[in-house]
Enzyme design. Structure first.
Site, PDB file in Angstrom:
ATOM      1  N   LYS A  94     -12.925   1.880  -3.369  1.00  0.00           N
ATOM      2  CA  LYS A  94     -14.073   2.209  -2.532  1.00  0.00           C
ATOM      3  C   LYS A  94     -15.148   2.932  -3.344  1.00  0.00           C
ATOM      4  CE  LYS A  94     -11.501   2.622   1.835  1.00  0.00           C
ATOM      5  NZ  LYS A  94     -11.080   3.558   2.904  1.00  0.00           N
ATOM      6  N   HIS A 143       7.027 -27.300   2.023  1.00  0.00           N
ATOM      7  CA  HIS A 143       6.092 -28.297   1.516  1.00  0.00           C
ATOM      8  C   HIS A 143       4.993 -27.609   0.697  1.00  0.00           C
ATOM      9  CE1 HIS A 143       7.849 -31.517   3.994  1.00  0.00           C
ATOM     10  NE2 HIS A 143       8.100 -30.524   4.830  1.00  0.00           N
ATOM     11  N   GLU A 196       0.830  -1.208   0.000  1.00  0.00           N
ATOM     12  CA  GLU A 196       0.000   0.000   0.000  1.00  0.00           C
ATOM     13  C   GLU A 196       0.862   1.255   0.000  1.00  0.00           C
ATOM     14  OE1 GLU A 196      -4.155   0.226   1.806  1.00  0.00           O
ATOM     15  OE2 GLU A 196      -2.963   1.312   3.290  1.00  0.00           O
TER      16      GLU A 196
END
Length: 513
Positions: A444, A341, A312
């Site tokens: 937004k 793994h 960000e």
């Protein structure tokens, strides 16, 4: 001097070290970066002195003052740090001591934190990294109703203090979580306000709501601290004190590390060297990803925390001069040795599009069981770390190794400070604003547009089956967006019929009779 020793930055009195021998910063590279280095030292000094560091929003950036209020440029700002800190600690102690009690129980045992982004990630990191000595911690950090009810149904409501964190009070995810929690408390016969704490901006929607409804407590959030750097503000400290964390130790760790990395010396400044290593690894253009590999279960959320802090802050389209640069460093990771793994196979043998950041925790307290002759589980963990690091090196993959003695409040404060300062420095090296988030705001706004259309689409659904194209034509709207609105409406409302055809264009929707 060996390359290992030459590329090692150590602070013995703090117990932390950074090893750059697998991503060495040679003299030629450092010489080429001299102008940017000088500017970065100047910029972070100006930032800490209170100059405008976020020009787009005309704001100071003050998270470094939070762990040393004497650095605050005015007496008013110093008081805005010291007074809430004292209030937070006093309030938290009264809750833990049982002086502040819930209305329908003898004592609080649980804390529910409602926030999003930095208002949740920082507190979640601290809660997961440091064992609770106070209240048990739970979080609502999304607007997913299934997730919210899963948490709400698992906690003892009458013994739960709720902390709602939002600077504006209008952040949708936090507001939604608060409203769902309020309704859930009410349906269980409890007064939400009597058990609720607000951490928000003075005069915000949330502040006014908490005041008018007589919430248990309100704490002020300042506009010169961004969410992703707020873990040592009231945002992070309120949850931490309720959890029983030694917040003074966390603040001290960050303060001491800030002091070490305030020196204008590349060789002895770990945050500067870290930022320069990022620059070298990514060619200063984000050409490689950062894979964070903490070899400690308690730091599993650290990579998630760094995703927001780094991505960000650094993911920007424009630089400070208005040039289109598309900067940023992608961050991902889980933990060692689990990663071995999962995706270490690709890291070693696949596309070389990353550099690794190993985080080593030296001490393995209580590690006495020999799982093989002469070797404990902790020995294996160290072996996997060193083995993976060497395997990556042999395959031409670069890495940095950060070592701390143990995970506690003080060392966690140091780690956070290390990366916060590296982000500030890297942003200066590439000439971007690390303290705004226009991309987040754009998302937004787009969500708001969709929600407005969703309301129109719901109202437009009638008793006659129609395709998305037909509904869109009536609303003069985008057909694809209308289709997604129709699918969502039908999936969440049993009264809406969705008939699927061979092609989505031919799907029809109508109200059931």
């Amino acid at each position: 001097m060996s390359q290992y020793a030459q590329q090692l930055v150590r602070y013995p009195e703090l117990g932390i070290s950074l090893d750059f021998s697998k991503l060495p910063l040679d003299d030629a590279f450092l010489a080429s970066m001299k102008p940017q280095i000088e500017r970065a030292f100047k910029d972070i000094k100006a930032l800490e002195a209170g100059e405008i560091a976020n020009p787009d929003e005309n704001r100071m950036v003050g998270h470094y003052w939070l762990r040393n209020s004497d650095l605050a440029p005015t007496a008013e700002l110093k008081a805005a740090i010291d007074e809430p800190l004292a209030d937070v600690k006093a309030f938290g102690q009264k809750v833990l001591d049982g002086e502040i009690k819930p209305p329908c129980a003898e004592q609080y045992t649980t804390a529910l934190i409602i926030g999003i982004g930095g208002s949740a990630l920082g507190p979640e990191l601290v809660a997961d990294a440091i064992p609770a000595a106070g209240l048990d911690m739970f979080f609502l950090d999304n607007t997913d109703p299934d997730g919210m009810y899963r948490v709400l149904e698992s906690i003892p409501l009458e013994e739960t203090i709720v902390v709602v964190i939002s600077k504006s009070g209008g952040t949708p995810e936090t507001r939604n979580g608060m409203m769902v929690a309020q309704d859930f408390f009410a349906r269980n016969g409890l007064n939400f306000a009597a058990q609720a704490v607000a951490v928000t901006g003075v005069g915000s929607k949330l502040d006014n709501t908490a005041k008018s409804e007589a919430w248990l407590k309100r704490f002020p959030m300042e506009d010169w601290v961004g969410g992703r750097t707020s873990v040592m503000s009231v945002v992070g400290l309120v949850p931490a004190v309720l959890q029983g964390v030694d917040v003074d130790a966390m603040l001290e760790g960050a303060r001491l590390f800030d002091e070490k990395t305030r020196k204008e010396c590349v060789a002895c400044n770990a945050s500067m060297k870290l930022a320069l290593a990022w620059y070298k690894a990514t060619n200063g253009k984000g050409e490689k990803d950062m894979v964070v590999l903490p070899y400690k279960d308690s730091l599993v959320l650290f990579s998630k925390y760094l995703q927001q802090l780094i991505m960000e802050s650094l993911g920007k389209r424009l630089d400070l001069d208005g040039n289109e640069v598309f900067q940023g460093i992608s961050v991902y990771g889980n933990k060692g040795s689990t990663d071995q793994h999962a995706y270490v196979q690709q890291l070693r043998d696949g596309v070389n599009n990353f550099f690794a950041t190993f985080i080593e925790v030296r001490q393995c307290v209580g590690d006495t069981v020999q799982v093989e002759p002469g070797a404990t589980s902790g020995d294996f963990l160290q072996g996997f770390l060193r083995g993976t690091r060497q395997a990556l090196t042999e395959s031409g993959r670069e890495s940095i190794t950060i070592s701390i003695p143990e995970v506690n409040a003080r060392t966690l404060g140091m780690l956070i400070a290390l990366f916060e300062r590296a982000v500030s420095i890297y942003a200066s090296l590439v000439n971007i604003n690390a303290y705004h988030q226009p991309g987040v705001e754009a998302g937004k706004k787009a969500a708001g547009v969709f929600l407005a259309l969703l309301g129109q689409v719901r109202a437009a659904i009638g008793g006659t089956p129609e395709t998305a194209a037909q509904v869109a034509a009536r609303l003069n709207a985008d057909e694809e967006s209308v289709y997604h609105c129709l699918v969502h409406a039908a999936s969440s409302d049993a009264s809406i019929c969705w008939t699927q055809a061979d092609c989505a264009d031919a799907d029809t929707f109508c109200k059931s009779l």
